[in-house]
Design an enzyme around this catalytic site. Sequence first.
Site: not given
Ligand code: COI
Length: 413
Positions: A157, A259, A295
């Site tokens: 990813r 991300k 989401e």
């Molecule tokens: C995760 O779930 O690892 C994320 O990246 C969300 C984050 C905002 C804590």
Amino acid sequence: METSLALVGLQLQPSYLPCPSRRASTLLPANFFTDRRHLPLSYLKLQNQRSLISSRPQVACTICRGTAVSNSETFELDDIDWDDLGFGLVPTDYMYVAKCSKDGNFSKGDLQCFGNIEMNPSSGVLNYGQGLFEGLKAYRKLDGSILLFRPDENALRMRMGAERMCMPAPTTEQFVEATKMTVLANKRWVPPPGKGSLYIRPLLMGSGAVLGLAPAPEYTFLIYVSPVGNYFKEGLAPINLVVENEFHRATPGGTGGVKTIGNYASVLKAQSLAKAKGFSDVLYLDSVHKKYLEEVSSCNVFVVKRTTISTPAIKGTILPGITRKSIIDVAHSLGFQVEERLVSVEELLDADEVFCTGTAVVVSPVGSITYLGERVSYGKTGVGAVSQQLYSSLTSLQMGLSEDKMGWTVELM
Ligand code: COI
């Protein structure tokens, strides 16, 4: 050698003492690291077994170059309350850092004491948001070993996201090796079984200086870790979401499906407003029709109707969650029908159960949804049966309590 390793179930892996800068603050006696009387019995037994079979590699902090490393691995953390972990940063011993210059290849990378990093004020990440992050977890098994969950998926990813953000990315192998190294170096921070996990946060940043808008000339790949418990303050109790009608998280053609750090700063406004009204978080709708689910700020969403579980399809605006993907496979294996498609807000309000998935949240049941001022509640007795079943199946696999038939876990000693 191979036979004796297999017999005791151990692998040759480096292990580390706390970085000297962190050790100093624990006020341990000078002979603590050599006087075996300080070490727990379980540790001594393990060491006795190991001293028969291996001499262990030694790696030290490349910055402070202290005498940090020997073959010791467990320095118990007396001052940490494992029962009271939330989702906040607990500074640990080491972080991994690798650099990449114009040639596109990352340096081998090394461990450094966890701490602040230097950054050019003109860096790509600070000025233009050229950055990505990942999140994965390590769990401690009952036998003391450690399990990583699907680190290769995070590596892939990050590579996809890097392509979208015009950044070079570490290879899958480098990502996974760096993750293992960082976890082993911070082994004492992996919570005991059932008390939480070690959250692993890889970052990829445009760290080189740029002034005009362009990709940065240098990149930093960094991994730090922190022990964590539940993400939502509700713990495993159902959360209360509000459907957001004005703000959007992502738009077609944008970066919602990767991300990148900017996706998270941009939801803070709606999230803060929702929290001020007592909601746990915000559920976003698509920005074109304002009708289909996307989401939640930090996780994916699933809707259950009878034996069918539906979740918004990944079409560029939705993050391809690794927990999302895993839950889909687990649900299939349990005999549910799973549909990835457009899911309307009407279906959400008419669902039997709703739950969220993510690395940080794992599987989080939703107790109520508020849409245009109307509140719909799900179930009367807390966690729904389907959410509970999926949560138990996934977490027992992640924690090594059930057989990993999927081949998703990576064991570290
Ligand atoms: C995760 O779930 O690892 C994320 O990246 C969300 C984050 C905002 C804590």
